[in-house]
Structure formats: structure tokens, C-alpha cells
Design a protein around this motif. Structure first.
Motif, short mmCIF file in Angstrom:
data_model
loop_
_atom_site.label_atom_id
_atom_site.label_comp_id
_atom_site.label_asym_id
_atom_site.label_seq_id
_atom_site.Cartn_x
_atom_site.Cartn_y
_atom_site.Cartn_z
N TRP A 152 -2.64 -8.60 -3.76
CA TRP A 152 -1.41 -7.97 -4.24
C TRP A 152 -0.52 -8.99 -4.95
O TRP A 152 -0.42 -10.14 -4.53
CB TRP A 152 -0.63 -7.34 -3.09
N ARG A 153 0.12 -8.54 -6.02
CA ARG A 153 1.12 -9.34 -6.73
C ARG A 153 2.40 -8.51 -6.80
O ARG A 153 2.37 -7.33 -7.16
CB ARG A 153 0.64 -9.68 -8.15
N ILE A 154 3.51 -9.13 -6.42
CA ILE A 154 4.79 -8.42 -6.28
C ILE A 154 5.82 -9.02 -7.23
O ILE A 154 6.06 -10.23 -7.21
CB ILE A 154 5.30 -8.53 -4.83
N PRO A 155 6.45 -8.20 -8.09
CA PRO A 155 7.40 -8.71 -9.09
C PRO A 155 8.56 -9.48 -8.46
O PRO A 155 9.17 -9.02 -7.50
CB PRO A 155 7.92 -7.43 -9.76
N ARG A 156 8.84 -10.64 -8.99
CA ARG A 156 9.97 -11.43 -8.49
C ARG A 156 11.30 -10.75 -8.80
O ARG A 156 12.27 -10.90 -8.06
CB ARG A 156 9.95 -12.83 -9.12
N GLU A 188 0.83 -1.21 0.00
CA GLU A 188 0.00 0.00 0.00
C GLU A 188 0.86 1.26 0.00
O GLU A 188 0.50 2.28 -0.59
CB GLU A 188 -0.92 0.01 1.22
N LYS A 189 2.02 1.18 0.66
CA LYS A 189 2.92 2.33 0.76
C LYS A 189 3.90 2.42 -0.42
O LYS A 189 4.75 3.29 -0.45
CB LYS A 189 3.70 2.26 2.07
N GLY A 190 3.77 1.50 -1.36
CA GLY A 190 4.62 1.55 -2.54
C GLY A 190 6.04 1.09 -2.32
O GLY A 190 6.95 1.50 -3.04
N LYS A 191 6.25 0.22 -1.34
CA LYS A 191 7.60 -0.26 -1.03
C LYS A 191 8.13 -1.25 -2.06
O LYS A 191 9.34 -1.47 -2.14
CB LYS A 191 7.62 -0.91 0.36
N PHE A 192 7.22 -1.86 -2.84
CA PHE A 192 7.65 -2.84 -3.83
C PHE A 192 7.34 -2.30 -5.23
O PHE A 192 6.19 -2.30 -5.67
CB PHE A 192 6.93 -4.17 -3.62
N PRO A 193 8.36 -1.81 -5.95
CA PRO A 193 8.14 -1.26 -7.29
C PRO A 193 7.48 -2.28 -8.22
O PRO A 193 7.90 -3.43 -8.29
CB PRO A 193 9.57 -0.96 -7.77
N GLY A 194 6.41 -1.85 -8.89
CA GLY A 194 5.74 -2.72 -9.84
C GLY A 194 4.67 -3.60 -9.25
O GLY A 194 4.01 -4.35 -9.99
N ALA A 195 4.46 -3.55 -7.93
CA ALA A 195 3.42 -4.36 -7.30
C ALA A 195 2.05 -3.81 -7.70
O ALA A 195 1.87 -2.61 -7.88
CB ALA A 195 3.58 -4.35 -5.79
N TYR A 196 1.07 -4.69 -7.85
CA TYR A 196 -0.27 -4.25 -8.23
C TYR A 196 -1.32 -5.16 -7.60
O TYR A 196 -1.01 -6.25 -7.13
CB TYR A 196 -0.42 -4.26 -9.75
#
Length: 224
Positions: free
Chosen positions: A185-189, A170-178
Motif C-alpha cells: 500500500w502507498r498512502i498520499p502524504r 482496505e476499508k478506504g480510510k485513506f483517500p487516494g491510497a493504492y
């Protein structure tokens, strides 16, 4: 939470030191996980690091790197970001000396990767194009899923709770997460240093340490 994360990080460093005297390959796997978690606490991703071949550091060099990492985390926790980044430069410099490749080349790659991740422009396309939905073909869905972690997978990877990972998303800590259409949430490997295979090797090594510790209680009796 910060205190717990710090303690877990210290435990990882202890494990690296133990394994460095017992099993080089397992030491390297845990070493990479340790580095990844320390950088992630600062919201830093250096994807290129997954391609770099680490060597097993000596006890002195490992201790020096550990102290720098601790100072870096403490500075960041106290909102002294400029000082934290100064330690980060020193951290990367020392890491480049602990590889099987040319230190100068490694240092340039790490710094370039860090700058690229931090300052690259956002892509013109929207992440919505890649959301998993019923409209996607099974093959495409499988390909997209393979490129992303779920929050529970990242929670296990970083040793945090699923709720903490969702807050970080939610805070945008993981670039490219959506978020998917279902709200997951899905977080780029690719933003992580270690691959799933490396994580698995590190987890196996840590489990063996726990088992041997319970049975023998002495490092000298380990036979990993």
C-alpha cells in the motif's frame, strides 16, 4: 485497540500541556500531531491544516479543546456520527481561535478543506497510472515515492500497528491510497496534517520529555 488509542491520545494532550510551559515551538509540533491523530480516528483528513500557524494555547483553552475532542471520539466510537460531527464543528471553531492568523479566515479554510476532502469527485484517471513498477524511470519512481507514505511510515506517524494501517487501507480510510504491483500500500502524504519535518520535531520533543521524566521525575526540573 480503541482503548489503547484513547490512552495514547490522552498522553499526547498531557505532553502538549507540559511543553506549552517550557518550549513553544515544540508544543506547537506536538499539538499538530495530536490534532492529526484525533481527526484520523474519525477517518477525517484536513490537508490545509499543515499550512496553518498554530499559537500556544492557554491551559484553559487547551483543556476545553481536549474535552471536546474526547466527546467527539466517544460519540464516533458509539456510532453516533451526527453527534460526533456536531462536536467536530465546535472543535474546528475552537482550533481556529488558536492560530496566529485571522480566526475567521482559518475557520473558512478548515471547513472548505474538510468538505472538499469528503465530497470531492474521484479523479477520472486510475491510480494504476501512478503505481511504482519497473516500467517507470528512476526519476519518476523517486518523485512518486516522495508523494506517498508506506504503511510502516503511517503506522509510526499515527502510533498504530502496520497491520491496522493495512486494514484501514482496505476499508478506504485513506483517500487516494493504492496498491503497488508488488501488493504494497502507498498512502498520499497530502492527506495528513503534519509534514515529516513536523513529525520529527514532535518526536524529538516527546523523547526529551521521556528522558527528563526518567532522570528528574518532576516537570519543574525540565529544561528542554
Amino acid at each position: 485497540m480503541t482503548r489503547l488509542m484513547d490512552q495514547e491520545q490522552e498522553n499526547l494532550w498531557d505532553s502538549v500541556q507540559i511543553l506549552s510551559q517550557i518550549n513553544a515551538e515544540k508544543a506547537k509540533a506536538v499539538f499538530k500531531v495530536t490534532i492529526e491523530k484525533s481527526l484520523q480516528q474519525l477517518g477525517i483528513t484536513v490537508p490545509v491544516f499543515s499550512t496553518i500557524r498554530l499559537s500556544v494555547p492557554s491551559t484553559d483553552r487547551l483543556s476545553q479543546l481536549r474535552q471536546i475532542e474526547k466527546k467527539m471520539r466517544e460519540a464516533y466510537a458509539h456510532q453516533e456520527k451526527e453527534k460526533a460531527y456536531e462536536y467536530l464543528v465546535d472543535y474546528i471553531e475552537r482550533l481556529s481561535q488558536m492560530t496566529e492568523d485571522d480566526p475567521l479566515v482559518v475557520r473558512k479554510k478548515l471547513l472548505a478543506s474538510l468538505l472538499n476532502e469528503r465530497y470531492k469527485r474521484k479523479p477520472k484517471w486510475s491510480a494504476k497510472r501512478y503505481r511504482l513498477s519497473a516500467s517507470l524511470s528512476p526519476l519518476l519512481s523517486k518523485q512518486v515515492a516522495a508523494a506517498y507514505y508506506t504503511t510502516s511510515e503511517v503506522a509510526k506517524k499515527l502510533g498504530l500497528s502496520d497491520q491496522t494501517i493495512r486494514r484501514m487501507c482496505e476499508k478506504g480510510k485513506f483517500p487516494g491510497a493504492y496498491k503497488t504491483d508488488g501488493g504494497h500500500w502507498r498512502i498520499p502524504r497530502k492527506i495528513f496534517i503534519t509534514t515529516p519535518e513536523q513529525d520529527e520535531r514532535a518526536e524529538e520533543a516527546l523523547q526529551q520529555i521521556d528522558i527528563k521524566n526518567q532522570k528528574a521525575g518532576y516537570v519543574d526540573e525540565f529544561d528542554l
